[in-house]
Structures are given as structure tokens and as C-alpha cells.
Design a protein around this motif. Structure first.
Motif, PDB file in Angstrom:
ATOM      1  N   GLY A  87      46.768  45.558  47.472  1.00  0.00           N
ATOM      2  CA  GLY A  87      47.799  45.624  46.434  1.00  0.00           C
ATOM      3  C   GLY A  87      49.145  45.080  46.859  1.00  0.00           C
ATOM      4  N   GLU A  88      49.247  44.505  48.044  1.00  0.00           N
ATOM      5  CA  GLU A  88      50.536  44.009  48.533  1.00  0.00           C
ATOM      6  C   GLU A  88      50.830  42.598  48.014  1.00  0.00           C
ATOM      7  OE1 GLU A  88      50.682  44.184  52.761  1.00  0.00           O
ATOM      8  OE2 GLU A  88      51.037  46.343  52.836  1.00  0.00           O
ATOM      9  N   ASN A  89      51.570  42.491  46.940  1.00  0.00           N
ATOM     10  CA  ASN A  89      52.102  41.214  46.454  1.00  0.00           C
ATOM     11  C   ASN A  89      51.045  40.101  46.423  1.00  0.00           C
ATOM     12  OD1 ASN A  89      54.180  39.584  45.477  1.00  0.00           O
ATOM     13  ND2 ASN A  89      54.702  38.827  47.531  1.00  0.00           N
ATOM     14  N   VAL A  90      49.982  40.310  45.658  1.00  0.00           N
ATOM     15  CA  VAL A  90      48.895  39.330  45.561  1.00  0.00           C
ATOM     16  C   VAL A  90      49.197  38.348  44.435  1.00  0.00           C
ATOM     17  CG1 VAL A  90      46.425  39.002  45.184  1.00  0.00           C
ATOM     18  CG2 VAL A  90      47.255  41.021  46.424  1.00  0.00           C
ATOM     19  N   LYS A  91      49.194  37.079  44.763  1.00  0.00           N
ATOM     20  CA  LYS A  91      49.476  36.025  43.783  1.00  0.00           C
ATOM     21  C   LYS A  91      48.183  35.301  43.385  1.00  0.00           C
ATOM     22  CE  LYS A  91      54.054  36.327  43.954  1.00  0.00           C
ATOM     23  NZ  LYS A  91      54.893  36.681  42.781  1.00  0.00           N
ATOM     24  N   CYS A  92      48.124  34.884  42.137  1.00  0.00           N
ATOM     25  CA  CYS A  92      46.964  34.139  41.635  1.00  0.00           C
ATOM     26  C   CYS A  92      46.965  32.735  42.226  1.00  0.00           C
ATOM     27  CB  CYS A  92      47.012  34.073  40.108  1.00  0.00           C
ATOM     28  SG  CYS A  92      45.635  33.141  39.391  1.00  0.00           S
ATOM     29  N   ASP A  93      45.827  32.286  42.720  1.00  0.00           N
ATOM     30  CA  ASP A  93      45.717  30.957  43.313  1.00  0.00           C
ATOM     31  C   ASP A  93      45.783  29.859  42.249  1.00  0.00           C
ATOM     32  OD1 ASP A  93      45.431  32.096  45.812  1.00  0.00           O
ATOM     33  OD2 ASP A  93      43.237  32.181  45.685  1.00  0.00           O
ATOM     34  N   GLU A  94      45.462  30.209  40.991  1.00  0.00           N
ATOM     35  CA  GLU A  94      45.400  29.199  39.932  1.00  0.00           C
ATOM     36  C   GLU A  94      46.710  29.039  39.177  1.00  0.00           C
ATOM     37  OE1 GLU A  94      41.760  29.070  37.591  1.00  0.00           O
ATOM     38  OE2 GLU A  94      40.951  30.680  38.850  1.00  0.00           O
ATOM     39  N   CYS A  95      47.377  30.161  38.865  1.00  0.00           N
ATOM     40  CA  CYS A  95      48.595  30.059  38.071  1.00  0.00           C
ATOM     41  C   CYS A  95      49.830  30.611  38.775  1.00  0.00           C
ATOM     42  CB  CYS A  95      48.418  30.755  36.719  1.00  0.00           C
ATOM     43  SG  CYS A  95      48.131  32.545  36.846  1.00  0.00           S
ATOM     44  N   GLY A  96      49.646  31.239  39.927  1.00  0.00           N
ATOM     45  CA  GLY A  96      50.763  31.748  40.696  1.00  0.00           C
ATOM     46  C   GLY A  96      51.328  33.073  40.223  1.00  0.00           C
ATOM     47  N   GLU A  97      50.745  33.652  39.184  1.00  0.00           N
ATOM     48  CA  GLU A  97      51.247  34.934  38.673  1.00  0.00           C
ATOM     49  C   GLU A  97      50.878  36.088  39.611  1.00  0.00           C
ATOM     50  OE1 GLU A  97      50.508  36.247  34.782  1.00  0.00           O
ATOM     51  OE2 GLU A  97      51.344  34.477  33.786  1.00  0.00           O
ATOM     52  N   GLN A  98      51.668  37.168  39.492  1.00  0.00           N
ATOM     53  CA  GLN A  98      51.343  38.392  40.226  1.00  0.00           C
ATOM     54  C   GLN A  98      50.029  38.957  39.709  1.00  0.00           C
ATOM     55  OE1 GLN A  98      53.247  39.712  42.685  1.00  0.00           O
ATOM     56  NE2 GLN A  98      51.828  41.395  43.042  1.00  0.00           N
ATOM     57  N   MET A  99      49.187  39.452  40.626  1.00  0.00           N
ATOM     58  CA  MET A  99      47.883  39.989  40.231  1.00  0.00           C
ATOM     59  C   MET A  99      47.854  41.503  40.433  1.00  0.00           C
ATOM     60  SD  MET A  99      45.204  37.135  41.693  1.00  0.00           S
ATOM     61  CE  MET A  99      44.067  37.287  40.313  1.00  0.00           C
ATOM     62  N   ASP A 100      47.131  42.177  39.545  1.00  0.00           N
ATOM     63  CA  ASP A 100      46.964  43.625  39.615  1.00  0.00           C
ATOM     64  C   ASP A 100      45.589  43.973  40.159  1.00  0.00           C
ATOM     65  OD1 ASP A 100      49.489  44.141  38.459  1.00  0.00           O
ATOM     66  OD2 ASP A 100      48.648  43.788  36.451  1.00  0.00           O
ATOM     67  N   LEU A 101      45.552  45.075  40.908  1.00  0.00           N
ATOM     68  CA  LEU A 101      44.277  45.547  41.460  1.00  0.00           C
ATOM     69  C   LEU A 101      43.375  46.058  40.345  1.00  0.00           C
ATOM     70  CD1 LEU A 101      42.543  46.247  43.970  1.00  0.00           C
ATOM     71  CD2 LEU A 101      43.683  48.472  43.992  1.00  0.00           C
ATOM     72  N   GLU A 102      42.194  45.493  40.242  1.00  0.00           N
ATOM     73  CA  GLU A 102      41.225  45.886  39.222  1.00  0.00           C
ATOM     74  C   GLU A 102      40.217  46.895  39.762  1.00  0.00           C
ATOM     75  OE1 GLU A 102      39.362  45.538  35.347  1.00  0.00           O
ATOM     76  OE2 GLU A 102      41.339  44.995  36.122  1.00  0.00           O
ATOM     77  N   GLN A 103      39.759  46.632  41.007  1.00  0.00           N
ATOM     78  CA  GLN A 103      38.727  47.504  41.585  1.00  0.00           C
ATOM     79  C   GLN A 103      38.733  47.363  43.102  1.00  0.00           C
ATOM     80  OE1 GLN A 103      34.627  46.384  40.779  1.00  0.00           O
ATOM     81  NE2 GLN A 103      34.003  48.523  40.591  1.00  0.00           N
ATOM     82  N   MET A 104      38.432  48.454  43.799  1.00  0.00           N
ATOM     83  CA  MET A 104      38.254  48.382  45.252  1.00  0.00           C
ATOM     84  C   MET A 104      36.988  49.142  45.622  1.00  0.00           C
ATOM     85  SD  MET A 104      41.405  50.835  46.500  1.00  0.00           S
ATOM     86  CE  MET A 104      40.777  51.116  48.151  1.00  0.00           C
ATOM     87  N   THR A 105      36.184  48.541  46.505  1.00  0.00           N
ATOM     88  CA  THR A 105      34.901  49.117  46.894  1.00  0.00           C
ATOM     89  C   THR A 105      34.796  49.150  48.408  1.00  0.00           C
ATOM     90  OG1 THR A 105      33.908  48.104  44.920  1.00  0.00           O
ATOM     91  CG2 THR A 105      32.393  48.991  46.572  1.00  0.00           C
ATOM     92  N   ASP A 106      34.427  50.283  48.945  1.00  0.00           N
ATOM     93  CA  ASP A 106      34.263  50.438  50.394  1.00  0.00           C
ATOM     94  C   ASP A 106      33.228  49.438  50.894  1.00  0.00           C
ATOM     95  OD1 ASP A 106      33.528  51.382  53.004  1.00  0.00           O
ATOM     96  OD2 ASP A 106      34.372  53.328  52.472  1.00  0.00           O
ATOM     97  N   ILE A 107      33.549  48.776  52.006  1.00  0.00           N
ATOM     98  CA  ILE A 107      32.652  47.746  52.537  1.00  0.00           C
ATOM     99  C   ILE A 107      31.293  48.319  52.925  1.00  0.00           C
ATOM    100  CG2 ILE A 107      33.269  47.875  54.986  1.00  0.00           C
ATOM    101  CD1 ILE A 107      32.848  44.688  52.879  1.00  0.00           C
TER     102      ILE A 107
END
Length: 411
Positions: free
Chosen positions: A348-368
Motif C-alpha cells: 500500500g505504499e504509494n503504488v502508481k499505475c504503470d499504464e496511466c500513472g494514477e495512484q492505485m488502491d489495494l484491492e486484495q492481499m493473499t498470504d504467499i
């Protein structure tokens, strides 16, 4: 603020959460723990939480009062969502996790434990109440360990991957050189009697340590070891018969004190093939041996192991219990998705979209571990969680915490 919910937690997930919650400390008594047994009337719980929130008004410290009320508010909301308790009951933890005083970050964790909660429990303290959950992740079956010679002895357990010392003993049996003025026969009788007493003391402590577990079916077997003939004399002449019935091996060792317990486990590996400590050590050693031989049958690092898993090349994947990585899925306002593998602390630390450069929100996290477990099932591979309680486990963790033993080389 973030919320975490876990349904039907397995022991690995619960252990990981406990470790996380252990690291949280309140500035004052502001961390709230609430255990709700299965079948408990949730309306009564709701009334209780409302009552506690009302009583929190009397807390003198403004910050503590605000944090306790915030935690209870989150718990009240969760309780209102539950019309009935889950099968094993539910545990709610809530509290301020912010490092900045005056800027609270109230988080809540909802735990559906793998075993039944027996009684309701509530506490507001500087730390969460975790002991009831800790008991659920302990496999209470053990191997009994006894090491001895005529001078010292140690009695302990092998539980999972850990060796625990229960008794350390030393004798007063003198050496063969007798004190001046004593006849050889009298001195021999004294030595014999003192050795006999020491053997009986060892047996008494062994009975205390192991008999109840044996009768409850929690003793997997007993190993005895030590230098010289003393260990054999103990087994033949002094060992309680019920304990002797549990004996699976007697080993000659270089030592006899507490340090010999680990040597006994190592020497008795063949008898302990099903013991997780030995199994884990052998797997890690096999991985490192392949690595040393450069035969291409070892991979390590998350990306390389995932690649090998996807190719179906993995026989066994090894993951340290302290490996703290997740697959995080992000989404931006334009609907673009991004998937990364990273440590929980970085999610969740300042993730930017590779395609449009917008800030991205965390949708889901899964334990490895959950991801690798699913892949292993699909590919017919084995997955082993490796403890850091032993040297080999720590070596694996220091190499990144995840590795694989391959069926065939892939590069």
C-alpha cells in the motif's frame, strides 16, 4: 484504518497473526481483547460492549479514553453484524496502532479460531490477550529425551522442531580414587549407593515428566542416551516399566548434560523420521546439498520458486514460518490492475499505475503460503513450513525464506 477478518484459520495463519499482535503495544491500557464462545447470546455481548464503552467515559487520560472508546466502537459494530457466533466462537482484538500520539489509528482483527473457545473473556490492557490462541497452535505430543552418565543427567522433550529441557541433574558420585583412610570395599559401597540413588532420582523425574503424557497418548516415544555403560544400566535396572514400554532407542553419546539432548536427537534421526525437527532438517540439508553440487535441483527466491512451480518442476517447496510476503493486487481509477509480491510492511505504499500513472488502491492481499499451497496441490508438489527454531531453519530464512527442491533442472 484497516480491518482484517479470518474465517476458519489454520494453525499457520493463526501463528502468523499471533506474532503480529504480539508486536503491538499500547501506551496505556487501551488494547481490547474479547473472546466470545460458540453459542453465546450475541445480544448480551452487545449490551456488555455498550456498558464498557459507557464506563470508559471515566478514564482520566483524554487520549486513552478516546482510543478505548474507538476500539469498543469497532467491536460493537462487528458484534452487531453477527447474529450468531461461528462454530468455534470468535475473538475480537481492537486498539490503536499509531506511532504518533494524538493521531490514533484504530484497527480491529476478527479471528475464527481452529478450536472451540470455552469461556468468555474480556480485557483492556497494554497488550492483547493471546495465550488462549497460543494454546491452539501447540501440538502437545512429544518425544521424551533422557541423557545421563554417573555425574550428570538431563531430561527434556522434543516437541515439533523444538527441544525443551525439563530437568538438569548432577550427582555427588565421587571418582574411583578414594579418600584417604577409607578402605577400598567401603569406598566402593558408598559409590555404588550414591549411583543407585542418582539413578532412582533420574527415574523419578522421568516419571514426573513422561508418565502422564504416556497415559494420555501424548508421548510419541522415549530416547535414552549418554556416554559409557550408565545409560544401559539405567534402562535395564531403574527405568519404570511403563516408560520402558515407550522406549524406541538407546544411543551412545559424547556428552551427558543439557547439551547432549540435541546430540541425542541427531544420533536418533533414523528413529525419528516422522519427527518434524528431523524431517525439516533433512529437507533443508537436501536443498543445500543440491546447491553445493550445482546439479540444478535447487532454486531459491520467491520469483524463481514461483517460476519453477508454474513449470511443474518442484518436488518440495520449503517456506520459512517467518517468511512474511503477500501477493498484493492493486487497481486504479481507470480500472487497470497491478499484481506485486512484497512484504506486508510495504503493501500500500504509494503504488502508481504503470499504464496511466494514477495512484492505485489495494484491492486484495493473499498470504504467499496460501498461494504456494494451492500451486503445490495443482502440480502434485509438497509444501513444508520450516521452523527457525533450529540452525537449518535459520539458514533457510537467511537465504530469503523460500526455496525449492526440484524434480529436474530447469536451467
Amino acid at each position: 484504518m484497516s480491518e482484517e477478518k479470518s474465517n476458519s484459520m489454520n494453525k499457520y495463519q493463526l501463528k502468523k497473526l499471533i506474532k503480529k499482535l504480539e508486536g503491538i503495544r499500547g501506551r496505556n491500557t487501551e488494547l481490547v481483547s474479547l473472546y466470545i464462545p460458540a453459542g453465546y447470546d450475541m445480544s448480551k455481548i452487545s449490551d456488555f460492549v455498550t456498558s464498557e464503552a459507557s464506563e470508559a467515559e471515566s478514564i482520566k487520560s483524554k487520549h486513552t479514553r478516546k482510543n478505548v472508546q474507538g476500539a469498543l466502537e469497532k467491536i460493537a459494530r462487528k458484534v452487531s453484524e453477527e447474529h450468531e457466533t461461528p462454530e468455534n466462537g470468535v475473538v475480537l482484538f481492537a486498539g490503536n496502532v499509531s506511532d504518533t500520539e494524538g493521531r490514533p489509528d484504530i484497527q480491529i482483527w476478527e479471528v475464527h479460531p481452529p478450536q472451540t473457545i470455552e469461556s468468555r473473556r474480556y480485557r483492556c490492557d497494554k497488550e492483547f490477550v493471546l495465550e488462549p490462541l497460543k494454546q491452539m497452535i501447540v501440538d502437545d505430543r512429544v518425544y521424551g529425551l533422557i541423557v545421563l552418565d554417573k555425574n550428570e543427567a538431563a531430561i527434556g522433550y522434543l516437541q515439533g522442531s523444538s527441544i525443551k529441557t525439563e530437568y538438569k541433574m548432577s550427582s555427588e558420585v565421587p571418582g574411583k580414587t578414594r579418600a584417604g583412610g577409607q578402605s577400598a570395599q567401603r569406598f566402593a559401597r558408598i559409590r555404588k549407593q550414591m549411583l543407585k540413588t542418582f539413578m532412582k532420582d533420574i527415574n523419578d523425574n522421568a516419571k514426573t515428566a513422561f508418565l502422564e503424557k504416556a497415559r494420555e497418548g501424548k508421548l510419541l516415544g522415549i530416547l535414552v542416551g549418554g556416554p559409557g555403560w550408565t545409560k544401559d544400566k539405567f534402562v535395564d535396572e531403574y527405568m519404570h516399566q511403563e516408560l520402558k514400554d515407550e522406549l524406541i532407542d538407546v544411543k551412545s553419546l559424547n556428552y551427558s548434560g543439557e547439551e547432549a539432548l540435541e546430540e541425542l536427537v541427531e544420533k536418533a534421526e533414523e528413529s525419528l523420521q516422522d519427527a518434524s525437527a528431523v524431517k525439516e532438517k533433512n529437507l533443508v540439508e537436501s536443498f543445500f546439498e543440491n546447491l553445493k553440487e550445482e546439479n540444478g535441483k535447487s532454486e531459491y527466491g520467491l520469483k524463481q520458486v514461483i517460476k519453477a512451480m508454474d513449470m511443474g518442476a518442484v518436488d518440495t517447496v520449503l517456506i520459512s514460518e517467518d517468511f512474511n510476503h503477500y501477493r498484493a493486487t492493486y487497481i486504479c481509477g481507470n480500472g487497470h490492475e497491478k499484481e506485486v509480491f512484497e512484504e506486508e510492511a510495504k503493501i500500500g505504499e504509494n503504488v502508481k499505475c504503470d499504464e496511466c500513472g494514477e495512484q492505485m488502491d489495494l484491492e486484495q492481499m493473499t498470504d504467499i503460503v496460501d498461494i504456494m499451497d494451492e500451486k503445490a496441490e495443482q502440480m502434485g508438489s509438497s509444501l513444508e513450513l520450516i521452523s527457525t527454531d533450529h540452525e537449518q531453519g535459520r539458514r533457510l530464512y537467511n537465504m530469503g525464506g523460500i526455496a525449492a527442491i526440484l524434480r529436474y533442472r530447469i536451467r
